[in-house]
Design an enzyme around this catalytic site. Sequence first.
Site, mmCIF file in Angstrom:
data_model
loop_
_atom_site.group_PDB
_atom_site.id
_atom_site.type_symbol
_atom_site.label_atom_id
_atom_site.label_comp_id
_atom_site.label_asym_id
_atom_site.label_seq_id
_atom_site.Cartn_x
_atom_site.Cartn_y
_atom_site.Cartn_z
ATOM 1 N N ALA A 68 0.858 -1.188 0.000
ATOM 2 C CA ALA A 68 0.000 0.000 0.000
ATOM 3 C C ALA A 68 0.892 1.235 0.000
ATOM 4 O O ALA A 68 2.055 1.166 0.394
ATOM 5 C CB ALA A 68 -0.880 -0.020 1.241
ATOM 6 N N GLY A 107 0.618 -5.213 0.742
ATOM 7 C CA GLY A 107 -0.445 -5.208 -0.263
ATOM 8 C C GLY A 107 0.020 -5.748 -1.606
ATOM 9 O O GLY A 107 -0.797 -6.266 -2.380
ATOM 10 N N GLU A 110 -0.432 -9.281 -1.339
ATOM 11 C CA GLU A 110 -1.882 -9.542 -1.292
ATOM 12 C C GLU A 110 -2.497 -9.504 -2.698
ATOM 13 O O GLU A 110 -3.387 -10.288 -3.010
ATOM 14 C CB GLU A 110 -2.563 -8.543 -0.356
ATOM 15 C CG GLU A 110 -2.210 -8.831 1.113
ATOM 16 C CD GLU A 110 -2.716 -7.772 2.062
ATOM 17 O OE1 GLU A 110 -2.311 -6.605 1.908
ATOM 18 O OE2 GLU A 110 -3.530 -8.100 2.939
ATOM 19 N N GLU A 130 3.722 -5.713 7.333
ATOM 20 C CA GLU A 130 2.897 -4.638 7.881
ATOM 21 C C GLU A 130 3.129 -4.400 9.367
ATOM 22 O O GLU A 130 3.028 -3.270 9.853
ATOM 23 C CB GLU A 130 1.408 -4.941 7.651
ATOM 24 C CG GLU A 130 0.938 -4.770 6.216
ATOM 25 C CD GLU A 130 1.099 -6.005 5.343
ATOM 26 O OE1 GLU A 130 1.871 -6.908 5.709
ATOM 27 O OE2 GLU A 130 0.450 -6.064 4.281
HETATM 28 C C1 3H9 Z 1 0.413 -2.450 3.359
HETATM 29 O O1 3H9 Z 1 0.701 -2.909 2.294
HETATM 30 C C2 3H9 Z 1 -0.959 -2.563 3.975
HETATM 31 C C3 3H9 Z 1 -1.864 -3.550 3.260
HETATM 32 O O2 3H9 Z 1 -1.695 -4.847 3.776
HETATM 33 C C4 3H9 Z 1 -3.316 -3.224 3.464
HETATM 34 C C5 3H9 Z 1 -3.802 -1.919 2.946
HETATM 35 C C6 3H9 Z 1 -5.301 -1.794 2.998
HETATM 36 N N1 3H9 Z 1 4.601 3.479 0.081
HETATM 37 O O3 3H9 Z 1 13.316 1.827 1.011
HETATM 38 P P1 3H9 Z 1 13.772 2.604 -0.172
HETATM 39 C C7 3H9 Z 1 9.437 4.945 -0.759
HETATM 40 S S1 3H9 Z 1 1.545 -1.578 4.293
HETATM 41 C C8 3H9 Z 1 5.088 4.682 -0.265
HETATM 42 O O4 3H9 Z 1 14.799 3.650 0.047
HETATM 43 P P2 3H9 Z 1 14.937 0.235 -1.314
HETATM 44 C C9 3H9 Z 1 10.461 5.281 0.303
HETATM 45 O O5 3H9 Z 1 9.913 6.135 1.282
HETATM 46 C C10 3H9 Z 1 2.993 -1.545 3.276
HETATM 47 N N2 3H9 Z 1 6.395 4.918 -0.434
HETATM 48 O O6 3H9 Z 1 14.238 1.655 -1.378
HETATM 49 C C11 3H9 Z 1 11.532 5.935 -0.520
HETATM 50 O O7 3H9 Z 1 11.136 7.271 -0.784
HETATM 51 P P3 3H9 Z 1 12.220 8.419 -1.015
HETATM 52 C C12 3H9 Z 1 3.738 -2.837 3.330
HETATM 53 C C13 3H9 Z 1 7.237 3.897 -0.247
HETATM 54 O O8 3H9 Z 1 15.176 -0.130 -2.710
HETATM 55 C C14 3H9 Z 1 11.490 5.153 -1.839
HETATM 56 O O9 3H9 Z 1 10.198 4.535 -1.860
HETATM 57 N N3 3H9 Z 1 4.965 -2.700 2.589
HETATM 58 C C15 3H9 Z 1 6.794 2.639 0.103
HETATM 59 O O10 3H9 Z 1 16.041 0.245 -0.325
HETATM 60 C C16 3H9 Z 1 12.543 4.088 -1.955
HETATM 61 O O11 3H9 Z 1 12.469 3.252 -0.812
HETATM 62 C C17 3H9 Z 1 6.132 -2.376 3.179
HETATM 63 O O12 3H9 Z 1 6.202 -2.210 4.381
HETATM 64 C C18 3H9 Z 1 5.402 2.433 0.275
HETATM 65 N N4 3H9 Z 1 4.889 1.236 0.621
HETATM 66 O O13 3H9 Z 1 13.840 -0.753 -0.682
HETATM 67 C C19 3H9 Z 1 7.323 -2.251 2.284
HETATM 68 N N5 3H9 Z 1 7.864 1.810 0.222
HETATM 69 O O14 3H9 Z 1 12.991 8.011 -2.223
HETATM 70 C C20 3H9 Z 1 8.050 -0.958 2.577
HETATM 71 C C21 3H9 Z 1 8.941 2.561 -0.069
HETATM 72 O O15 3H9 Z 1 11.401 9.626 -1.164
HETATM 73 N N6 3H9 Z 1 9.147 -0.721 1.663
HETATM 74 N N7 3H9 Z 1 8.574 3.824 -0.358
HETATM 75 O O16 3H9 Z 1 13.059 8.411 0.236
HETATM 76 C C22 3H9 Z 1 10.343 -1.379 1.718
HETATM 77 O O17 3H9 Z 1 10.527 -2.282 2.505
HETATM 78 C C23 3H9 Z 1 11.433 -0.913 0.795
HETATM 79 O O18 3H9 Z 1 11.116 0.390 0.384
HETATM 80 C C24 3H9 Z 1 11.667 -1.775 -0.453
HETATM 81 C C25 3H9 Z 1 12.689 -1.056 -1.391
HETATM 82 C C26 3H9 Z 1 12.232 -3.136 -0.023
HETATM 83 C C27 3H9 Z 1 10.393 -1.967 -1.214
#
Ligand code: 3H9
Length: 706
Positions: A68, A107, A110, A130
Amino acid sequence: MSQDKPIDVVSRELRGDILFVTVNNPPVNALGVEVRRGLVAAIDAADADPAVQAVLILGAGRNFIAGADIREFGKPPLAPYLPDVCNRIEACTKPVVAAIHGAALGGGLEIALAAHYRLAAPDAKLGLPEVLLGLMPGAGGTQRTPRLIGAKAALELMLSARQMGAQEAHSLGVVDRLVPEGDLLAHGLDYVRELLAVRAPVRRTRDAQALTDREANRAAIEAARVDVARKSAGLFSPGKIVEAVAVALEQPFDEGLRIERQLFLQCLDSPQRAGLIHAFMADREVLKAPETRAAKPRAIAHVGVVGGGTMGAGIAVAVLDAGLPVTMIERDEAALARGRAYVDKVYSGMVAKGRMSSDAKDSLMARLAGSTSYDALAAADLVVEAVFEDMAVKKAVFAELDRVCKPGAVLATNTSYLDIDEIAASVSRPGDVLGLHFFSPANIMKLLEIVVPARVSADVVATGFELAKKLKKVPVRAGVCDGFIGNRILAVYRQAADHMVEDGASPYQIDSALRAFGYPMGPFQVSDLAGGDIGWATRKRKAATRDPKARYVQIADRICERGWFGQKTGRGYYLYPQGARTGVPDPEVEAIIDAERVRAGITPRSLSGEEILRRYLAAMINEGANVVQQGIALRPLDVDVVFMYGYGFPRHRGGPMKYADTLGLPQVLADIREFAQQDPLFWQASPLLVDLVERGADFGSLNQAE
Ligand code: 3H9
């Protein structure tokens, strides 16, 4: 009027009878509202178009879908909601296949679980993380995952937040097909053609059967419930995850989804969600310092460490762990041998615990060189000085570094308190001098304060950040002052704690109040662990410049005078019988405290846990505000990151400045003004705090990215 065409965050392309649906929402294909709309539209189109036989969902760029869009949380929700998007995908009458590469998280997974078949590339990382954001899977993840792989594996995945690789996901049954590295489109196309050739049915995860063994699944849920109560006490969302999986076992799918949504919304509304998402964003924002935007780091291939004491040896371990060679300098062979022995002990401990092979240890140790001559640093790209905390000693080291180091080498000091501008001014190349303040034990603690003296070059600062990245540390930019960000603020709230002890609280009561708040340890336990002699030396050093009118509590000095420095001497604030690591209250310490209260003419009063927290945190927040106002920290979020990674501040509260916003700044200011009636010299409201309250603003408003 010319305007850029908005990018299509979800594009559709019909290739033969297969509809390719590509999510293209940089940087990580988060499921923002436009993506959700695009996915629903794509599935509607697939169902409506007789030319479409199957759908393939892909992610553009480095990831499938990272989840998400967390920036939408806390704002009014916009339809279509993610659970409905997943249901729409699952309800598609034609086979839908998810082709996963990179991250399929939250998500994102999902969405893949709502598809009818899944294939994964070798770099795929699948997970439901999450819980790290104070949430639970909220788009069917708590209902589909256990139906697909059973309650035990599903709970483990959700509660640990870990990411699985493609192989594991395949053996667990989360993905159906592994494809080799290379053209994912082509592999996806092959797989879909294969499915169509055998007339593979629309196979919905909601109908999967992994929960049929009710007894085994019920036992797994009970075990998780017990585990959560033990390991995640104080956290909100882990319990909700277990609850939702229990519903998956007992209720039909649609009822499960309904309850999942309720529980998810409770998590979404919780202050823990706000704190943890702030922490997630802050982790990334701290990397964006002016110097890292303006300059490229210098190359670091070889690191020197001056000093083989606890700090120097710990830094050496951190650098060796990062795969770099280290040259350690000590004043004589005996000291060098002690430094080497320290490093050896860390790795031997890991070998003994089975966490490292002895071959791996040997190859790490082979990268550690030692010398008693500074000339051995001639080739070093970066040198960290970690010698005794004394200006004359540090300057002597820097004179040697100035003499031997090659042009362009970064000369860093690990000082905790000393004026780095003064150190820089003592060498011929002040532009190369930087503060790198590690926290003890330096190979374990994540925080690294990058202290930026006035004359340092931007690329040297950028090199500090680059080193942190190599060392897997969390860098925070700090300005030069006594104690930088962390220790400067610590000095103030420690005084508040000491005042409370003299006023009537016991150290044990204060520690317990802070543990209840979420700290792993209270400040007096920390002092016993770190060694009371360190603070004692600092107090003696500062005695001459202390304001004679300021309140000074002598209890710690009385304890140190007896040689009670904490765990290493068997007693400090606590007693550690027979080398125990957990202390017990010491009646003799309580007697010392009583005597000090009498000496200071104080009649002890009782303080509640709530008052202890209010005072302790108000002191921390107020000095945090001063540190921001004076530009020592770039933003409030930098203070938050320092306290979460260096001082045990509970992450789910987002750090002290975020917590202050949660409390409301008018409340914090009112507390400070109330406490000031008793001690106006200590409790002086920070001008920044006063200003924010007057403007009706909060610390978050100063964090540009929020
Ligand atoms: C969810 O899914 C809830 C659902 O179950 C239900 C909903 C109803 N959204 O980490 P990075 C941005 S909860 C928006 O440096 P990497 C991050 O802030 C979500 N932005 O890159 C950064 O911005 P900036 C569950 C996001 O390559 C840029 O992307 N998912 C999101 O080292 C680059 O990120 C998670 O918890 C997001 N979801 O790692 C996954 N994610 O460039 C969270 C990242 O402005 N994300 N950004 O600083 C991660 O674990 C890592 O970002 C990922 C990439 C492994 C994907």
